[in-house]
Scaffold this motif. Structure first.
Motif, mmCIF file in Angstrom:
data_model
loop_
_atom_site.group_PDB
_atom_site.id
_atom_site.type_symbol
_atom_site.label_atom_id
_atom_site.label_comp_id
_atom_site.label_asym_id
_atom_site.label_seq_id
_atom_site.Cartn_x
_atom_site.Cartn_y
_atom_site.Cartn_z
ATOM 1 N N THR A 79 47.445 33.592 42.038
ATOM 2 C CA THR A 79 47.729 32.011 42.583
ATOM 3 C C THR A 79 47.692 32.303 43.959
ATOM 4 O OG1 THR A 79 50.190 32.462 42.733
ATOM 5 C CG2 THR A 79 49.226 31.446 40.637
ATOM 6 N N ASP A 80 47.841 33.442 44.537
ATOM 7 C CA ASP A 80 47.774 33.701 46.209
ATOM 8 C C ASP A 80 46.354 33.944 46.514
ATOM 9 O OD1 ASP A 80 50.381 33.117 46.675
ATOM 10 O OD2 ASP A 80 50.830 34.979 46.449
ATOM 11 N N GLY A 81 45.455 34.236 45.448
ATOM 12 C CA GLY A 81 44.227 34.326 45.860
ATOM 13 C C GLY A 81 43.786 35.880 45.746
ATOM 14 N N HIS A 82 44.752 36.750 45.314
ATOM 15 C CA HIS A 82 44.348 38.236 44.987
ATOM 16 C C HIS A 82 43.804 38.393 43.652
ATOM 17 C CE1 HIS A 82 46.340 38.756 48.928
ATOM 18 N NE2 HIS A 82 47.345 38.414 48.527
ATOM 19 N N THR A 83 43.291 39.609 43.488
ATOM 20 C CA THR A 83 42.687 39.833 42.323
ATOM 21 C C THR A 83 43.549 41.244 41.678
ATOM 22 O OG1 THR A 83 40.350 39.291 42.725
ATOM 23 C CG2 THR A 83 40.580 40.726 40.836
#
Length: 280
Positions: A79-83
């Motif tokens: 959700t924070d844009g990390h993978t």
């Protein structure tokens, strides 16, 4: 950006990936399965994927699985844009290609899972309502994005419907949760009505069922506002609300154990909604 996170097993091993994929399979006897069958064909698979993702995280947490915290954190990172590569983040990435997923609601669901991981303490009905928003209302908002709407009031009503589902789960599963050391009833409510033991919880269940029914009345107004999936949502709501009626029919918890709606009643509800015309 790809992150490496500590994991109780070898996180990047093929065995772990294959095992994790198998854990995401939805349960065959789901209350939601008949409702999913009423969705437009192109939405069914996405709804099953979303259900399996949320159900898997919930099961991992409920079973105190050593992977639970890792898998929840991976979704939070997403959700924070990390993978972070887990079965759940793969599903989210896939779904986000076709739908504008509300990342804040996905994060909210994870916050509810974290409360379960550390042991939830519910002092008041407001605390319980907040918890139900985390684990149920957030799902209603996510489904709104899956089914689409042009009405600005739809998401809040779908959130109310999600909270109604969660309150239904709570009153249905009192004994099962208690066996696992959990009690999702506010302390002030217990002080008012007493501990919800079999044969001595009628007034408490009446109170909790009334609160759930009020949420259904608010939330059902969302269904005509949805662009798609109205019949599926109407059926899932009817099946879930029928659990409350079954609790009433069985004497408000006179006997221990989890209440189940008889198969013939479920069949009638499913048949009724299959025959209903689509919403205008």
């Amino acid at each position: 950006m790809s992150l490496t996170m500590p994991h109780p097993r070898t996180a990047h091993s093929q065995a772990y990936v294959e095992e994790s994929r198998s854990q995401v399979a939805p349960q065959a006897a789901s209350t939601f399965d008949p409702a999913i069958r009423l969705l437009p064909r192109d939405l069914r698979q996405d709804a099953r994927k979303l259900y399996s993702l949320l159900r898997t995280l919930d099961d991992l947490v409920d079973e105190n699985d050593p992977e639970a915290a890792y898998r929840v954190e991976a979704v939070e990172r997403w959700t924070d844009g990390h993978t972070v590569d887990t079965p759940e983040t793969r599903i989210l990435t896939d779904l986000s290609r076709r739908h504008t997923l509300p990342r804040e609601s996905v994060s909210e669901f994870c916050e509810g899972m974290r409360l379960d991981l550390v042991g939830i303490d519910l002092e008041t009905e407001a605390d319980l309502e907040r918890y139900c928003q985390f684990v149920g209302g957030s799902v209603g908002v996510i489904l709104t994005r899956l089914f689409d709407t042009s009405n600005p009031d739809c998401e809040s009503k779908m959130a109310a419907l999600g909270r109604a589902f969660q309150r239904t789960n709570i009153v249905r599963d009192i004994d099962e949760d208690h066996e696992h050391g959990r009690l999702y009833i506010a302390r002030t409510t217990i002080e008012r009505f007493g501990l919800p033991s079999p044969g001595a919880r009628g007034e408490l269940l009446r109170d909790q069922i009334a609160r759930a029914d009020a949420l259904y009345e608010e939330g059902l107004g969302a269904i005509p506002m949805l662009a798609r999936g109205q019949r599926g949502m109407a059926l899932s709501s009817a099946l879930y609300r029928e659990i409350l009626r079954q609790i009433e029919r069985e004497g408000y918890g006179r006997r221990p154990g989890r209440v189940a709606v008889p198969g013939w009643r479920r069949w009638l509800l499913v048949t009724e909604h299959r025959l209903k015309p689509a919403y205008g």
